[in-house]
Motif scaffolding. Structure first.
Motif, PDB file in Angstrom:
ATOM      1  N   THR A  50      45.602  72.274  70.726  1.00 58.91           N
ATOM      2  CA  THR A  50      45.212  72.003  72.109  1.00 58.91           C
ATOM      3  C   THR A  50      44.001  72.828  72.521  1.00 58.91           C
ATOM      4  O   THR A  50      43.297  72.464  73.455  1.00 58.91           O
ATOM      5  CB  THR A  50      46.372  72.289  73.084  1.00 58.91           C
ATOM      6  OG1 THR A  50      46.841  73.619  72.860  1.00 58.91           O
ATOM      7  CG2 THR A  50      47.507  71.304  72.880  1.00 58.91           C
ATOM      8  N   HIS A  51      43.767  73.932  71.833  1.00 59.75           N
ATOM      9  CA  HIS A  51      42.572  74.739  72.067  1.00 59.75           C
ATOM     10  C   HIS A  51      42.215  75.464  70.768  1.00 59.75           C
ATOM     11  O   HIS A  51      43.037  75.605  69.869  1.00 59.75           O
ATOM     12  CB  HIS A  51      42.752  75.719  73.230  1.00 59.75           C
ATOM     13  CG  HIS A  51      43.945  76.615  73.078  1.00 59.75           C
ATOM     14  ND1 HIS A  51      43.921  77.776  72.336  1.00 59.75           N
ATOM     15  CD2 HIS A  51      45.204  76.496  73.550  1.00 59.75           C
ATOM     16  CE1 HIS A  51      45.115  78.345  72.377  1.00 59.75           C
ATOM     17  NE2 HIS A  51      45.915  77.588  73.095  1.00 59.75           N
ATOM     18  N   LYS A  52      41.001  75.885  70.697  1.00 59.90           N
ATOM     19  CA  LYS A  52      40.441  76.482  69.486  1.00 59.90           C
ATOM     20  C   LYS A  52      41.257  77.661  68.970  1.00 59.90           C
ATOM     21  O   LYS A  52      41.447  77.829  67.774  1.00 59.90           O
ATOM     22  CB  LYS A  52      39.010  76.931  69.783  1.00 59.90           C
ATOM     23  CG  LYS A  52      38.250  77.438  68.593  1.00 59.90           C
ATOM     24  CD  LYS A  52      36.856  77.916  68.972  1.00 59.90           C
ATOM     25  CE  LYS A  52      35.991  76.777  69.444  1.00 59.90           C
ATOM     26  NZ  LYS A  52      34.562  77.112  69.542  1.00 59.90           N
ATOM     27  N   TYR A  53      41.760  78.482  69.876  1.00 60.89           N
ATOM     28  CA  TYR A  53      42.418  79.720  69.466  1.00 60.89           C
ATOM     29  C   TYR A  53      43.924  79.573  69.273  1.00 60.89           C
ATOM     30  O   TYR A  53      44.625  80.561  69.113  1.00 60.89           O
ATOM     31  CB  TYR A  53      42.053  80.836  70.443  1.00 60.89           C
ATOM     32  CG  TYR A  53      40.557  81.032  70.430  1.00 60.89           C
ATOM     33  CD1 TYR A  53      39.919  81.589  69.321  1.00 60.89           C
ATOM     34  CD2 TYR A  53      39.763  80.580  71.479  1.00 60.89           C
ATOM     35  CE1 TYR A  53      38.539  81.726  69.278  1.00 60.89           C
ATOM     36  CE2 TYR A  53      38.379  80.723  71.444  1.00 60.89           C
ATOM     37  CZ  TYR A  53      37.787  81.290  70.340  1.00 60.89           C
ATOM     38  OH  TYR A  53      36.413  81.416  70.285  1.00 60.89           O
ATOM     39  N   GLU A  54      44.399  78.342  69.239  1.00 59.21           N
ATOM     40  CA  GLU A  54      45.801  78.094  68.894  1.00 59.21           C
ATOM     41  C   GLU A  54      46.035  78.336  67.403  1.00 59.21           C
ATOM     42  O   GLU A  54      47.154  78.601  66.980  1.00 59.21           O
ATOM     43  CB  GLU A  54      46.187  76.659  69.266  1.00 59.21           C
ATOM     44  CG  GLU A  54      47.635  76.325  68.981  1.00 59.21           C
ATOM     45  CD  GLU A  54      48.032  74.924  69.387  1.00 59.21           C
ATOM     46  OE1 GLU A  54      49.178  74.563  69.107  1.00 59.21           O
ATOM     47  OE2 GLU A  54      47.210  74.190  69.975  1.00 59.21           O
ATOM     48  N   VAL A  55      44.988  78.249  66.623  1.00 58.85           N
ATOM     49  CA  VAL A  55      45.098  78.425  65.169  1.00 58.85           C
ATOM     50  C   VAL A  55      45.034  79.924  64.849  1.00 58.85           C
ATOM     51  O   VAL A  55      44.066  80.593  65.217  1.00 58.85           O
ATOM     52  CB  VAL A  55      43.964  77.682  64.435  1.00 58.85           C
ATOM     53  CG1 VAL A  55      44.132  77.794  62.927  1.00 58.85           C
ATOM     54  CG2 VAL A  55      43.903  76.222  64.882  1.00 58.85           C
ATOM     55  N   PRO A  56      46.045  80.451  64.154  1.00 61.18           N
ATOM     56  CA  PRO A  56      46.041  81.878  63.822  1.00 61.18           C
ATOM     57  C   PRO A  56      44.865  82.274  62.927  1.00 61.18           C
ATOM     58  O   PRO A  56      44.418  81.495  62.077  1.00 61.18           O
ATOM     59  CB  PRO A  56      47.368  82.079  63.084  1.00 61.18           C
ATOM     60  CG  PRO A  56      48.216  80.928  63.487  1.00 61.18           C
ATOM     61  CD  PRO A  56      47.278  79.790  63.741  1.00 61.18           C
ATOM     62  N   LYS A  57      44.374  83.497  63.115  1.00 58.70           N
ATOM     63  CA  LYS A  57      43.239  83.991  62.331  1.00 58.70           C
ATOM     64  C   LYS A  57      43.519  83.983  60.837  1.00 58.70           C
ATOM     65  O   LYS A  57      42.624  83.712  60.040  1.00 58.70           O
ATOM     66  CB  LYS A  57      42.854  85.395  62.789  1.00 58.70           C
ATOM     67  CG  LYS A  57      42.208  85.420  64.149  1.00 58.70           C
ATOM     68  CD  LYS A  57      41.826  86.828  64.551  1.00 58.70           C
ATOM     69  CE  LYS A  57      41.178  86.819  65.921  1.00 58.70           C
ATOM     70  NZ  LYS A  57      40.791  88.158  66.351  1.00 58.70           N
ATOM     71  N   ALA A  58      44.756  84.265  60.451  1.00 55.97           N
ATOM     72  CA  ALA A  58      45.105  84.280  59.023  1.00 55.97           C
ATOM     73  C   ALA A  58      44.932  82.893  58.399  1.00 55.97           C
ATOM     74  O   ALA A  58      44.482  82.768  57.257  1.00 55.97           O
ATOM     75  CB  ALA A  58      46.534  84.775  58.824  1.00 55.97           C
ATOM     76  N   VAL A  59      45.264  81.866  59.147  1.00 53.61           N
ATOM     77  CA  VAL A  59      45.106  80.482  58.671  1.00 53.61           C
ATOM     78  C   VAL A  59      43.619  80.161  58.516  1.00 53.61           C
ATOM     79  O   VAL A  59      43.186  79.618  57.501  1.00 53.61           O
ATOM     80  CB  VAL A  59      45.801  79.489  59.626  1.00 53.61           C
ATOM     81  CG1 VAL A  59      45.437  78.052  59.290  1.00 53.61           C
ATOM     82  CG2 VAL A  59      47.310  79.700  59.596  1.00 53.61           C
TER      83      VAL A  59
END
Length: 137
Positions: A50-59
């Motif tokens: 839903t937004h860019k920062y929903e994806v964890p940095k590790a991923v």
């Protein structure tokens, strides 16, 4: 999406396969990492973030390493332009999905009323059930 991932989970859920790499390899820079992250997120969640920062940095870092990209480029990926719209279309087609319609929403509402709402009103549970049902369909 959960926030913390162990290496074995990253390998299992976010390893880019050869047929997926063919979709990615003609893209460069922030478009390359943005597309790859959308692809693997959609594959795992049956939806887009839903937004860019929903994806964890590790991923993001794990995906970036596989495609020889810098994870920092992901922050520059444009979430409002024509590219992301086209990327979403490419990804849906790759996985055999289509955009939802008003009829789909009406059918989902009826399904929720018949099978879920009589025993569960918790928003997060309902959201999970809806995503799972759309994925099944």
């Amino acid at each position: 999406m959960k926030r913390n991932w162990e290496l074995d989970e990253l390998i299992e859920h976010f390893t880019i396969l050869p047929n997926e790499m063919r979709l990615i390899e003609n893209k460069t820079g922030e478009t390359r990492i943005g597309f790859a992250v959308l692809l693997k997120f959609f594959q795992n969640e049956a939806r887009f973030p839903t937004h860019k920062y929903e994806v964890p940095k590790a991923v993001i870092a794990y995906i970036a390493k596989q495609i020889f990209s810098e994870p920092e480029l992901y922050a520059q990926y444009d979430w409002t332009g024509r590219s992301i719209t086209y990327h979403r279309t490419q990804i849906r087609e790759f996985f055999g999905f289509r955009e939802d319609t008003i009829e789909d929403a009406q059918a989902m509402t009826e399904w929720l009323c018949q099978h879920v709402l009589h025993h569960d009103h918790e928003f997060e549970h309902l959201k999970e059930r809806v995503y799972r049902r759309f994925h099944e369909l």
